[in-house]
Scaffold this active site. Sequence first.
Site, PDB file in Angstrom:
ATOM      1  N   LYS A  78       0.568   4.754   6.873  1.00  0.00           N
ATOM      2  CA  LYS A  78       0.028   5.541   5.756  1.00  0.00           C
ATOM      3  C   LYS A  78       0.636   6.935   5.807  1.00  0.00           C
ATOM      4  CE  LYS A  78      -2.875   2.131   4.925  1.00  0.00           C
ATOM      5  NZ  LYS A  78      -2.681   1.208   3.783  1.00  0.00           N
ATOM      6  N   SER A 108       0.813  -1.227   0.000  1.00  0.00           N
ATOM      7  CA  SER A 108       0.000   0.000   0.000  1.00  0.00           C
ATOM      8  C   SER A 108       0.837   1.264   0.000  1.00  0.00           C
ATOM      9  CB  SER A 108      -0.932   0.004   1.210  1.00  0.00           C
ATOM     10  OG  SER A 108      -0.193   0.125   2.411  1.00  0.00           O
TER      11      SER A 108
END
Length: 322
Positions: free
Chosen positions: A216, A149
């Site tokens: 993230k 990701s």
Amino acid sequence: MSNDPAGPDQTPGLPGPDTSEHAASPAPADGASHGHVFASTPSAEAAAPAVPVDGHMAAPPPPLDARPPDDYGDVPASLELAYTSADLGLSPAAYEQAFPYENVARRRRNRGERARRVARELAETVILALLIFFAVKAVVQNFRVEGASMEPSLQTNQYLLVNKAIYFRVNMDRIHKFLPFIPGDNGHPRYLFRAPRRGDVIVFKFPLDTSRDFIKRVIGVPGDTVEVKNETVYINGSPLKENYIAQTPNYTYGPKTVPPGMYFVLGDNRRFSYDSHSWTCPQQQVCDFVPESDIIGQAWFRYWPLDVMGFVDNKIIRPIAP
């Protein structure tokens, strides 16, 4: 008649019997026969019998209170500790006699003090090591990247160091109770250094399962209005210029305003990231964002594999001015 002056019972050339007028000596008493004189029997107060040593009779050792003074009082303890009975060729008993009890006791005391000193130093080293460990653990944490990701910025199975100290918060209300001249924070703790900002790569507890840690990039901070459309992310109506992503987003989101104490996060691999745009729950407003209390720290340094060792690409991103 013979002319030899000797008598008829005397052999010529030998002296005759003693014919002097001396009285005969009295017969010797019992215990003094044959002209020998014996000493009287020793009394009970005589010294202790001799002790046989190697077939010879040796005098018994003097009592403890009659032993000579300590001739080794000035012998350094280091010299005494340097030799054993085997080194000196003495039996253990002879070794103890060669070094008086006081010196032996001093050696034993020194040995005990040395053992206590070593134990104390060892305990101090262990305590110091534990303090350093917990201090480092409080400000730095390791983290392993799982999944794609965050590509291309971070690859799966890379190991990072997370800076936890940068987002430390201080409850000023508690300090104000003890130090009234310092103002409180009205229930909103202050950051010791700074708050998370756009472009920071952060590690946080997943809002839907706090037992899991995610990584993230921060896109929206409290008060920002976030929208995703036309494969572009907009902050407060202005597009972001992002040269660190793998692909542009192929979804739409918002517009939504980030609540106070919350953060909007996306993965750099926009089309293959499970992040704020895709978290869903009955209370949509809560699930979209990361509470600041769940943020662990900023991804700071890659240390494994060695060929990618270096600082994590934390950027400062701003919307493009219209």
